[in-house]
Design an enzyme around this catalytic site. Structure first.
Site, PDB file in Angstrom:
ATOM      1  N   CYS A 199      -2.200  -1.125   7.636  1.00  0.00           N
ATOM      2  CA  CYS A 199      -1.367   0.085   7.690  1.00  0.00           C
ATOM      3  C   CYS A 199      -1.564   0.818   9.017  1.00  0.00           C
ATOM      4  CB  CYS A 199      -1.686   1.001   6.514  1.00  0.00           C
ATOM      5  SG  CYS A 199      -1.172   0.298   4.928  1.00  0.00           S
ATOM      6  N   CYS A 254      -5.782   1.370   5.924  1.00  0.00           N
ATOM      7  CA  CYS A 254      -6.464   0.108   6.200  1.00  0.00           C
ATOM      8  C   CYS A 254      -6.003  -0.421   7.568  1.00  0.00           C
ATOM      9  CB  CYS A 254      -6.169  -0.914   5.108  1.00  0.00           C
ATOM     10  SG  CYS A 254      -4.502  -1.594   5.199  1.00  0.00           S
ATOM     11  N   GLU A 268       1.272   3.633   2.004  1.00  0.00           N
ATOM     12  CA  GLU A 268       1.983   3.906   3.256  1.00  0.00           C
ATOM     13  C   GLU A 268       3.285   3.104   3.335  1.00  0.00           C
ATOM     14  OE1 GLU A 268      -1.195   3.147   2.825  1.00  0.00           O
ATOM     15  OE2 GLU A 268      -2.513   4.052   4.320  1.00  0.00           O
ATOM     16  N   HIS A 317       0.843  -1.194   0.000  1.00  0.00           N
ATOM     17  CA  HIS A 317       0.000   0.000   0.000  1.00  0.00           C
ATOM     18  C   HIS A 317       0.883   1.250   0.000  1.00  0.00           C
ATOM     19  CE1 HIS A 317      -3.763  -2.195   1.779  1.00  0.00           C
ATOM     20  NE2 HIS A 317      -3.358  -2.697   0.639  1.00  0.00           N
TER      21      HIS A 317
HETATM   22 ZN   LIG Z   1      -3.117  -0.279   3.915  1.00  0.00          ZN
END
Ligand SMILES: [Zn+2]
Ligand SMILES: [Zn+2]
Lengths: 408, 175
Positions: free
Chosen positions: B91, B88, B60, B58
């Protein structure tokens, strides 16, 4: 190692040769994790009304209830038996009811004449009326009193309130326990709150004989990292199993103390969080898939690999990373299983979910950080966080089967 | 939040949106982020799950990898994250373990959100220090980017999918 030996490596047909893997399989058994909804179902009670009636009037009274409480159609109480004989009730209810038994006159049959098949006219049944939330107790008493048998026998309905399980049981044993504790419960072989019992059983039988071997392999992976001071003693193994064929796709140990950038190994908390074993192993699967799809001869180690540590860092990691044994039709970690020495943290649990794993087994539960276990206790670092991330289908768009390994 | 403060945050969210736009033009789910320390951007990221075939890559994480190749892990304790879509669960937990100072995001993520959308990983009981979150900065822009992605993917799909199934698929697979 010759090319053909390399190709064989990490693939086992039928028998999994633990010796060849250099591990001694752990002995133990798999215990399915309970989902959050199962915990809720097992602990949530509601208050319900019960009333004593002559057996011959049971269905007539149920009709009165249907009219008096139209909302009863909207509540699911199918797991609660509606008309129950005294002997099928829990001990304490039997005593309560015997103590409060009413004296019913030998009644007129509701249809006028008795049939041979009718219950003995003096037989009594206990009728579960409805959840108490649907009608006030005095309104219920009034509604019942207006109709037979109460109206004709001139008996005031004796309505009592008892706690009953709000949701259906998830196993036959649970139904049995509840029947002894609360009220007679029926069990249908389904589980609305978690994996279907037969699905769970089938999967468990399929992986249980090998789980101890994979967990031992995961431990080796963790040991090779912690032994060199670059990680916690935590490891995992990712396995593809199809019928009798097992493929070890990736193994990884924790590398959180490895240091990032130019820094040397460093034990300062929390370390490099993204180098937890599960994150690393998932990254290795992805790299193997890229290698396969792009027909690369070898892996290009990039800067990301150095920080995310999703490249092999130990002999055992390398031995499985280096072979192309990943089924070529796959997507992320769909159809793969992951075996971990420790319950994955919340981050790793969600990474497993994002990666579409099929099954997950871990050995040591970790209350302070784990993302999979559930508990009746309210969430805390001491009791466990209770997230149950493996099975929350209403909120998270993937779910997988998860077991805790209990050593013999 | 006073005007000056608002502009400060919007300035960085605009940079995060630029990363999301870059993701969109690379056929990745348009989520972008920047990490900010003392008013300076120290890392940028966009979703790279398609390129890497890694469902955990992702925005991040992409930015964190960049940051950690230059700075010590401890810098994150005095760093804020600006991300176009709510982090999410994965993360959100990573950020908490790394000790992030604060998180600012655009739109909520009601499939996987870990800072209010679905779970509250930022403030639930944990051994790690909680962090404050501020959602809704340029929310419309963040959602619009996601919408453009569905349309773009739709036009490429070999057979027509209804928009609804595409949206569902996107949210299942990528954010
Ligand atoms: Zn995430
Ligand atoms: Zn972890």
């Amino acid at each position: 190692m010759t090319a053909s030996q390399t190709a064989q490596h990490g693939i086992f047909h039928g028998h999994v040769d633990a010796q060849k893997l250099g591990v001694t399989p752990k002995k133990g058994r798999l215990v399915p994790l309970r989902t959050r909804d199962e915990i809720r179902a097992a602990t949530e009670l509601l208050d319900a009304y019960v009333v004593e009636v002559p057996a011959v009037f049971a269905s007539a009274v149920l009709n009165v209830i249907r009219i008096a409480i139209p909302n009863i159609r909207d509540v699911n109480i199918q797991h609660l038996r509606r008309v129950v004989h005294l002997s099928f009730l829990p001990e304490h209810l039997q005593q309560t009811f015997i103590a409060s038994a009413q004296t019913w006159p030998s009644p007129e049959h509701p249809d006028g004449e008795a049939r041979a098949s009718d219950p003995n006219p003096t037989e009594i049944r206990y009728l579960l009326v409805s959840p108490a939330s649907l009608i006030a107790s005095q309104d219920l008493v009034a509604a019942l009193a207006r109709e037979p048998p109460f109206s004709i026998a001139n008996i005031v309905p004796h309505v009592i309130t008892i706690p009953v399980p709000a949701l259906a049981p998830t196993s036959a044993e649970e139904a049995q326990q509840w029947s002894e504790k609360y009220w007679s419960i029926s069990y249908k072989n389904t589980n609305p709150y978690g994996p279907h019992p037969s699905l769970l059983e089938r999967n468990q039988a399929g992986i249980e004989p090998y789980a101890g071997t994979w967990l031992a392999l995961a431990k080796v992976a963790g040991g090779q990292m912690s032994g060199r001071g670059i990680g916690a003693n935590v490891g995992c193994a990712i396995v593809h199993k199809e019928r009798k064929e097992h493929r070890v796709i990736a193994v990884a140990g924790d590398a959180r103390w490895r240091g990032t950038g130019d820094s040397k190994p460093c034990r300062e908390e929390p370390g490099n969080v993204m180098a937890h074993a599960a994150m690393r192993a998932i990254g290795m699967v992805a790299r193997k898939r890229v290698r396969l799809e792009q027909s690369l001869d070898e892996l290009t180690s990039d800067a990301a690999g150095q920080i995310a540590c999703d490249v092999p860092l130990s002999p055992v990691e390398n031995s499985f990373f280096s072979v192309d044994n990943l089924p070529s039709t796959g997507y992320l970690c769909l159809d793969l299983d992951i075996y971990l020495t420790h319950e994955p943290c919340v981050m790793c649990s969600m990474a497993i979910l994002h990666s579409r794993f099929r099954r997950c087994v871990f050995e040591n539960a970790v209350k302070a950080t784990g993302g999979l276990m559930t508990s009746k206790e309210s969430p805390s670092v001491e009791n466990g966080l209770g997230y149950g991330i493996f099975w929350r289908p209403a909120e998270l768009n993937w779910k997988f089967l998860a077991w805790h390994w209990e050593n013999e | 939040m006073d005007e000056e403060e608002r502009q400060y945050h919007e300035n960085f969210m605009r940079e995060a949106i630029k990363m999301a736009e870059l993701a969109l033009s690379s056929d990745e789910t348009p989520v972008g982020c920047v990490f900010v320390k003392d008013g300076e951007i120290i890392g940028r990221g966009m979703n790279e799950t398609n390129k890497t075939l890694n469902g955990t890559r992702h925005a991040e994480f992409v930015a964190l990898i960049q940051i950690l190749s230059k700075y010590p892990i401890s810098i994150l304790q005095s760093t804020d994250l600006y991300v176009t879509v709510e982090p999410c669960v994965m993360c959100a937990s990573a950020l908490r373990q790394y000790g992030i100072r604060a998180v600012y995001f655009g739109c909520w993520n009601d499939r996987f959100g870990g800072t209010g959308g679905v779970l509250n990983i930022h403030e639930d009981p944990s051994i790690d220090k909680p962090y404050p979150v501020h959602g809704g900065i340029f929310r419309e822009e963040a959602i619009n980017l996601l919408r453009r992605f569905y349309v773009q993917e739709n036009s490429k799909a070999p057979e027509p999918h209804s928009k609804k199934t595409r949206e569902l698929k996107l949210l299942e697979s990528s954010v």
